[in-house]
Design a protein around this motif. Sequence first.
Motif, mmCIF file in Angstrom:
data_model
loop_
_atom_site.group_PDB
_atom_site.id
_atom_site.type_symbol
_atom_site.label_atom_id
_atom_site.label_comp_id
_atom_site.label_asym_id
_atom_site.label_seq_id
_atom_site.Cartn_x
_atom_site.Cartn_y
_atom_site.Cartn_z
ATOM 1 N N ARG A 1 0.821 -1.203 0.000
ATOM 2 C CA ARG A 1 0.000 0.000 0.000
ATOM 3 C C ARG A 1 0.860 1.260 0.000
ATOM 4 O O ARG A 1 1.748 1.415 0.826
ATOM 5 N N ARG A 2 0.559 2.164 -0.928
ATOM 6 C CA ARG A 2 1.183 3.490 -0.967
ATOM 7 C C ARG A 2 0.095 4.557 -1.015
ATOM 8 O O ARG A 2 0.310 5.662 -1.487
ATOM 9 N N HIS A 3 -1.070 4.218 -0.516
ATOM 10 C CA HIS A 3 -2.252 5.071 -0.655
ATOM 11 C C HIS A 3 -2.086 6.431 0.015
ATOM 12 O O HIS A 3 -2.435 7.467 -0.563
ATOM 13 N N ASP A 4 -1.579 6.439 1.236
ATOM 14 C CA ASP A 4 -1.443 7.713 1.949
ATOM 15 C C ASP A 4 -0.437 8.618 1.255
ATOM 16 O O ASP A 4 -0.662 9.828 1.123
ATOM 17 N N ARG A 5 0.659 8.035 0.802
ATOM 18 C CA ARG A 5 1.672 8.838 0.123
ATOM 19 C C ARG A 5 1.136 9.389 -1.195
ATOM 20 O O ARG A 5 1.347 10.556 -1.529
ATOM 21 N N VAL A 6 0.444 8.553 -1.943
ATOM 22 C CA VAL A 6 -0.120 8.994 -3.221
ATOM 23 C C VAL A 6 -1.142 10.107 -2.999
ATOM 24 O O VAL A 6 -1.133 11.132 -3.694
ATOM 25 N N ALA A 7 -2.032 9.928 -2.008
ATOM 26 C CA ALA A 7 -3.047 10.957 -1.731
ATOM 27 C C ALA A 7 -2.391 12.271 -1.340
ATOM 28 O O ALA A 7 -2.828 13.351 -1.773
ATOM 29 N N GLU A 8 -1.333 12.217 -0.537
ATOM 30 C CA GLU A 8 -0.647 13.442 -0.111
ATOM 31 C C GLU A 8 0.020 14.126 -1.294
ATOM 32 O O GLU A 8 -0.068 15.351 -1.450
ATOM 33 N N GLN A 9 0.664 13.353 -2.153
ATOM 34 C CA GLN A 9 1.335 13.936 -3.320
ATOM 35 C C GLN A 9 0.325 14.554 -4.282
ATOM 36 O O GLN A 9 0.531 15.667 -4.783
ATOM 37 N N VAL A 10 -0.742 13.826 -4.539
ATOM 38 C CA VAL A 10 -1.739 14.308 -5.499
ATOM 39 C C VAL A 10 -2.439 15.554 -4.984
ATOM 40 O O VAL A 10 -2.597 16.544 -5.714
ATOM 41 N N THR A 11 -2.870 15.550 -3.730
ATOM 42 C CA THR A 11 -3.607 16.706 -3.213
ATOM 43 C C THR A 11 -2.705 17.929 -3.045
ATOM 44 O O THR A 11 -3.146 19.055 -3.264
ATOM 45 N N ARG A 12 -1.432 17.707 -2.678
ATOM 46 C CA ARG A 12 -0.510 18.851 -2.575
ATOM 47 C C ARG A 12 -0.290 19.464 -3.945
ATOM 48 O O ARG A 12 -0.239 20.684 -4.095
ATOM 49 N N TRP A 13 -0.144 18.627 -4.951
ATOM 50 C CA TRP A 13 0.029 19.128 -6.321
ATOM 51 C C TRP A 13 -1.236 19.844 -6.798
ATOM 52 O O TRP A 13 -1.164 20.935 -7.379
ATOM 53 N N MET A 14 -2.395 19.269 -6.518
ATOM 54 C CA MET A 14 -3.637 19.875 -6.985
ATOM 55 C C MET A 14 -3.924 21.208 -6.307
ATOM 56 O O MET A 14 -4.555 22.087 -6.890
ATOM 57 N N ALA A 15 -3.455 21.382 -5.075
ATOM 58 C CA ALA A 15 -3.670 22.641 -4.376
ATOM 59 C C ALA A 15 -3.023 23.807 -5.120
ATOM 60 O O ALA A 15 -3.459 24.955 -4.984
ATOM 61 N N GLY A 16 -2.013 23.528 -5.914
ATOM 62 C CA GLY A 16 -1.341 24.579 -6.673
ATOM 63 C C GLY A 16 -1.867 24.755 -8.082
ATOM 64 O O GLY A 16 -1.388 25.629 -8.814
ATOM 65 N N LYS A 17 -2.841 23.943 -8.496
ATOM 66 C CA LYS A 17 -3.391 24.055 -9.843
ATOM 67 C C LYS A 17 -4.480 25.128 -9.886
ATOM 68 O O LYS A 17 -5.297 25.243 -8.975
ATOM 69 N N ASP A 18 -4.489 25.891 -10.962
ATOM 70 C CA ASP A 18 -5.529 26.899 -11.153
ATOM 71 C C ASP A 18 -6.742 26.222 -11.771
ATOM 72 O O ASP A 18 -6.986 26.288 -12.973
ATOM 73 N N CYS A 19 -7.486 25.524 -10.926
ATOM 74 C CA CYS A 19 -8.655 24.795 -11.393
ATOM 75 C C CYS A 19 -9.678 24.751 -10.269
ATOM 76 O O CYS A 19 -9.370 25.039 -9.110
ATOM 77 N N ALA A 20 -10.894 24.398 -10.629
ATOM 78 C CA ALA A 20 -11.932 24.167 -9.618
ATOM 79 C C ALA A 20 -11.878 22.702 -9.231
ATOM 80 O O ALA A 20 -11.942 21.823 -10.095
ATOM 81 N N ARG A 21 -11.740 22.421 -7.944
ATOM 82 C CA ARG A 21 -11.590 21.048 -7.458
ATOM 83 C C ARG A 21 -12.876 20.594 -6.773
ATOM 84 O O ARG A 21 -13.442 21.318 -5.952
#
Length: 306
Positions: A155-175
């Motif tokens: 399982r790498r679920h927590d790490r993947v979720a942290e990486q994805v959400t941190r990256w998405m927080a910097g995207k100029d998009c509606a989440r």
Amino acid sequence: MTTPRRILLTGWFSFLDGEATAGDVLALARTEEVLGRAGLAYDVVWSPGFRPRALHLEGVRAERYSHLVFVCGPLHGPQIEELHRRFAHCVRVAVGTSVPDPAAPAVTGFHRVLARDAPGVTPTTDLAARAPAAPARPVAGVILTHGQHEYGPRRRHDRVAEQVTRWMAGKDCARLELETRLDTRDWRLCATPAQLAAVLSRLDVVVTDRLHGLVLALRAGTPALAVDPVEGGAKVTAQALACGWPALLSADEAGPEGLERWWGWCLGAGREAARRTRDRFAGDGVQDAVDGLLPALDGRQSTAYG
């Protein structure tokens, strides 16, 4: 009133424990548009909790300003009263505001109140309605899981979720955070697959580490940026292969570079690719496991797989 030398624009978005709402920020943009067209100099003061690197009230030199404008929101409370005391030398104007109590010190401290609503006054359109339009931003559904403990040490679920959400927080998009779990009692969740499909079909992209996040997005014709959260790959990888879908990252690849690459593809060529996949799903050319169910029930298969 005197001709403005320099104007300080404030609002509830300026206070440390205030808040910046979309309506407030659009009202500010409308005010900036009017001042800019008139060639008037101004600064905007922001809450450090919202914009840490911007101008904050604690750093403002009050003597630099001849006018203070308070934009949007209700006029009440000690924070606005403190503005009156600190900027007593300024001409103070409130614009696009609500006036719950015309006799309150927060209201009477202004030289002019250009209210959007007040007792005995005909209401005017909120400033946000005429704010300058901005280019449309992509709308991204986010479907992640922190479960799937059946994969144990892989399982790498927590790490993947942290990486994805941190990256998405910097995207100029509606989440839009979504969940494939259905619930007939919780109004925040969809109760039927059709309800979830209605949401997915209106998105520009889905970012997911779930098998059904991938499949349901493609079924709706929406490109999916998929990440397999299991080391070495598991069901998400297998399903992307079965669907012929290329926008897939392993847990080790789910960094900004890989996410950016497939994000751009999903919002470009991936749109048409997702529509083709949707149409293929709806046709007769796709096989799935249930095609073998009737022969299996008839006892004509002797192997566990295939």
